[in-house]
Design a protein around this motif. Structure first.
Motif, PDB file in Angstrom:
ATOM      1  N   ILE A   1       0.843  -1.195   0.000  1.00  0.00           N
ATOM      2  CA  ILE A   1       0.000   0.000   0.000  1.00  0.00           C
ATOM      3  C   ILE A   1       0.881   1.249   0.000  1.00  0.00           C
ATOM      4  N   TYR A   2       0.586   2.156  -0.908  1.00  0.00           N
ATOM      5  CA  TYR A   2       1.365   3.384  -1.041  1.00  0.00           C
ATOM      6  C   TYR A   2       1.211   4.262   0.200  1.00  0.00           C
ATOM      7  N   PRO A   3       2.292   4.972   0.557  1.00  0.00           N
ATOM      8  CA  PRO A   3       2.257   5.840   1.739  1.00  0.00           C
ATOM      9  C   PRO A   3       1.131   6.870   1.727  1.00  0.00           C
ATOM     10  N   ASP A   4       0.824   7.443   0.543  1.00  0.00           N
ATOM     11  CA  ASP A   4      -0.238   8.449   0.503  1.00  0.00           C
ATOM     12  C   ASP A   4      -1.598   7.838   0.845  1.00  0.00           C
ATOM     13  N   LYS A   5      -1.805   6.564   0.492  1.00  0.00           N
ATOM     14  CA  LYS A   5      -3.047   5.872   0.847  1.00  0.00           C
ATOM     15  C   LYS A   5      -3.100   5.614   2.354  1.00  0.00           C
ATOM     16  N   LYS A   6      -1.945   5.245   2.925  1.00  0.00           N
ATOM     17  CA  LYS A   6      -1.882   5.018   4.376  1.00  0.00           C
ATOM     18  C   LYS A   6      -2.180   6.307   5.119  1.00  0.00           C
ATOM     19  N   LEU A   7      -1.605   7.397   4.639  1.00  0.00           N
ATOM     20  CA  LEU A   7      -1.821   8.694   5.272  1.00  0.00           C
ATOM     21  C   LEU A   7      -3.284   9.115   5.148  1.00  0.00           C
ATOM     22  N   ALA A   8      -3.883   8.871   3.997  1.00  0.00           N
ATOM     23  CA  ALA A   8      -5.302   9.209   3.806  1.00  0.00           C
ATOM     24  C   ALA A   8      -6.172   8.410   4.774  1.00  0.00           C
ATOM     25  N   CYS A   9      -5.827   7.151   4.990  1.00  0.00           N
ATOM     26  CA  CYS A   9      -6.588   6.324   5.937  1.00  0.00           C
ATOM     27  C   CYS A   9      -6.414   6.829   7.367  1.00  0.00           C
ATOM     28  N   LEU A  10      -5.186   7.174   7.734  1.00  0.00           N
ATOM     29  CA  LEU A  10      -4.941   7.695   9.082  1.00  0.00           C
ATOM     30  C   LEU A  10      -5.719   8.997   9.301  1.00  0.00           C
ATOM     31  N   LYS A  11      -5.721   9.856   8.280  1.00  0.00           N
ATOM     32  CA  LYS A  11      -6.460  11.117   8.400  1.00  0.00           C
ATOM     33  C   LYS A  11      -7.958  10.854   8.518  1.00  0.00           C
ATOM     34  N   ALA A  12      -8.472   9.908   7.723  1.00  0.00           N
ATOM     35  CA  ALA A  12      -9.898   9.590   7.770  1.00  0.00           C
ATOM     36  C   ALA A  12     -10.300   9.057   9.144  1.00  0.00           C
ATOM     37  N   ILE A  13      -9.431   8.290   9.757  1.00  0.00           N
ATOM     38  CA  ILE A  13      -9.734   7.705  11.062  1.00  0.00           C
ATOM     39  C   ILE A  13      -9.586   8.725  12.187  1.00  0.00           C
ATOM     40  N   PHE A  14      -8.507   9.516  12.158  1.00  0.00           N
ATOM     41  CA  PHE A  14      -8.150  10.325  13.315  1.00  0.00           C
ATOM     42  C   PHE A  14      -8.384  11.831  13.204  1.00  0.00           C
ATOM     43  N   GLU A  15      -8.536  12.362  11.984  1.00  0.00           N
ATOM     44  CA  GLU A  15      -8.675  13.811  11.849  1.00  0.00           C
ATOM     45  C   GLU A  15      -9.901  14.302  12.603  1.00  0.00           C
ATOM     46  N   GLY A  16      -9.701  15.334  13.417  1.00  0.00           N
ATOM     47  CA  GLY A  16     -10.776  15.863  14.236  1.00  0.00           C
ATOM     48  C   GLY A  16     -10.920  15.147  15.574  1.00  0.00           C
ATOM     49  N   LYS A  17     -10.244  14.021  15.716  1.00  0.00           N
ATOM     50  CA  LYS A  17     -10.327  13.250  16.962  1.00  0.00           C
ATOM     51  C   LYS A  17      -9.045  13.334  17.779  1.00  0.00           C
ATOM     52  N   ILE A  18      -7.962  13.731  17.115  1.00  0.00           N
ATOM     53  CA  ILE A  18      -6.685  13.887  17.810  1.00  0.00           C
ATOM     54  C   ILE A  18      -6.118  15.267  17.493  1.00  0.00           C
ATOM     55  N   ASP A  19      -5.157  15.673  18.284  1.00  0.00           N
ATOM     56  CA  ASP A  19      -4.546  16.989  18.125  1.00  0.00           C
ATOM     57  C   ASP A  19      -3.763  17.080  16.812  1.00  0.00           C
ATOM     58  N   ALA A  20      -3.639  18.288  16.305  1.00  0.00           N
ATOM     59  CA  ALA A  20      -2.909  18.535  15.050  1.00  0.00           C
ATOM     60  C   ALA A  20      -1.444  18.102  15.166  1.00  0.00           C
ATOM     61  N   LEU A  21      -0.854  18.241  16.353  1.00  0.00           N
ATOM     62  CA  LEU A  21       0.537  17.823  16.553  1.00  0.00           C
ATOM     63  C   LEU A  21       0.691  16.324  16.337  1.00  0.00           C
ATOM     64  N   THR A  22      -0.217  15.549  16.898  1.00  0.00           N
ATOM     65  CA  THR A  22      -0.148  14.093  16.750  1.00  0.00           C
ATOM     66  C   THR A  22      -0.388  13.702  15.298  1.00  0.00           C
ATOM     67  N   LEU A  23      -1.335  14.332  14.661  1.00  0.00           N
ATOM     68  CA  LEU A  23      -1.614  14.036  13.254  1.00  0.00           C
ATOM     69  C   LEU A  23      -0.410  14.408  12.380  1.00  0.00           C
ATOM     70  N   ALA A  24       0.239  15.526  12.684  1.00  0.00           N
ATOM     71  CA  ALA A  24       1.447  15.925  11.944  1.00  0.00           C
ATOM     72  C   ALA A  24       2.562  14.907  12.175  1.00  0.00           C
ATOM     73  N   PHE A  25       2.629  14.363  13.383  1.00  0.00           N
ATOM     74  CA  PHE A  25       3.627  13.334  13.677  1.00  0.00           C
ATOM     75  C   PHE A  25       3.356  12.081  12.846  1.00  0.00           C
ATOM     76  N   PHE A  26       2.099  11.679  12.750  1.00  0.00           N
ATOM     77  CA  PHE A  26       1.743  10.530  11.904  1.00  0.00           C
ATOM     78  C   PHE A  26       2.133  10.804  10.455  1.00  0.00           C
ATOM     79  N   ASN A  27       1.863  12.014   9.999  1.00  0.00           N
ATOM     80  CA  ASN A  27       2.197  12.425   8.637  1.00  0.00           C
ATOM     81  C   ASN A  27       3.705  12.303   8.393  1.00  0.00           C
ATOM     82  N   LEU A  28       4.487  12.831   9.319  1.00  0.00           N
ATOM     83  CA  LEU A  28       5.943  12.770   9.204  1.00  0.00           C
ATOM     84  C   LEU A  28       6.440  11.319   9.204  1.00  0.00           C
ATOM     85  N   SER A  29       5.875  10.511  10.085  1.00  0.00           N
ATOM     86  CA  SER A  29       6.281   9.098  10.173  1.00  0.00           C
ATOM     87  C   SER A  29       6.026   8.365   8.861  1.00  0.00           C
ATOM     88  N   VAL A  30       4.879   8.636   8.253  1.00  0.00           N
ATOM     89  CA  VAL A  30       4.553   7.989   6.977  1.00  0.00           C
ATOM     90  C   VAL A  30       5.490   8.479   5.886  1.00  0.00           C
TER      91      VAL A  30
END
Length: 180
Positions: free
Chosen positions: A52-81
């Motif tokens: 699975i391509y990283p952009d798809k993984k990131l899109a899934c993480l955003k779909a699951i967590f966006e609005g439910k976790i802080d922007a810092l944590t989401l940015a960390f997930f983004n960086l990790s991917v």
């Protein structure tokens, strides 16, 4: 570099950034939510999949967590991917909790008992553990019920295990009879 070293470095970076921005408790809660979401086998497989391509993984993480976790944590997930470390997010979440507990002098104590513990028994256990680890640490108690223990309890903390369960005592007795 080993998986644990990489996870440790990423977790330390996230913790340091959270402390710097005054979002320590928020990020800790986010990591707990992420850890809870990891009970979904599909999410774990998604993060670990090399297909699975990283952009798809990131899109899934955003779909699951966006609005439910802080922007810092989401940015960390983004960086990790983006750095190709998404498969390590599971280990990073565990290491984050370990480092958080170390930084804030929190001792995680797991108590597994055959039945629910009453307040006086819980207090006795907490006092005994406090005497062993020192008063400078805050104890975070995690209780679980396992009827297979028959009676008694198991205490785990600081890499130590104290088993006073009836099942353990019976097993010990069984082995002593079989060795004679």
């Amino acid at each position: 570099m080993s998986v644990s070293q990489v996870a440790s470095r990423y977790a330390k970076s996230l913790l340091d950034l959270a402390v710097e921005q005054g979002k320590t408790e928020i990020v800790k809660a986010d990591m707990a939510n992420f850890h809870e979401a990891l009970k979904s086998r599909e999410l774990v497989l998604l993060l670990k999949s090399p297909i699975i391509y990283p952009d798809k993984k990131l899109a899934c993480l955003k779909a699951i967590f966006e609005g439910k976790i802080d922007a810092l944590t989401l940015a960390f997930f983004n960086l990790s991917v983006k750095k190709g470390r998404e498969s390590l997010l599971i280990d990073i979440a565990d290491e984050f909790n370990t480092q958080y507990n170390t930084k804030f002098n929190i001792a995680l104590v797991k108590v597994t008992s055959a039945t629910a513990l009453d307040a006086s028994t819980t207090e006795i256990i907490l006092n005994k553990v406090k005497s062993m680890i020192g008063d400078n640490k805050t104890i975070q108690l995690d209780t679980k019920i396992d009827p297979a223990l028959i009676g008694g309890f198991i205490i785990e903390f600081d890499g130590k295990l104290y088993d006073s369960s009836v099942a353990y005592q019976m097993n010990k007795l069984k082995h002593s009879f079989s060795n004679n």
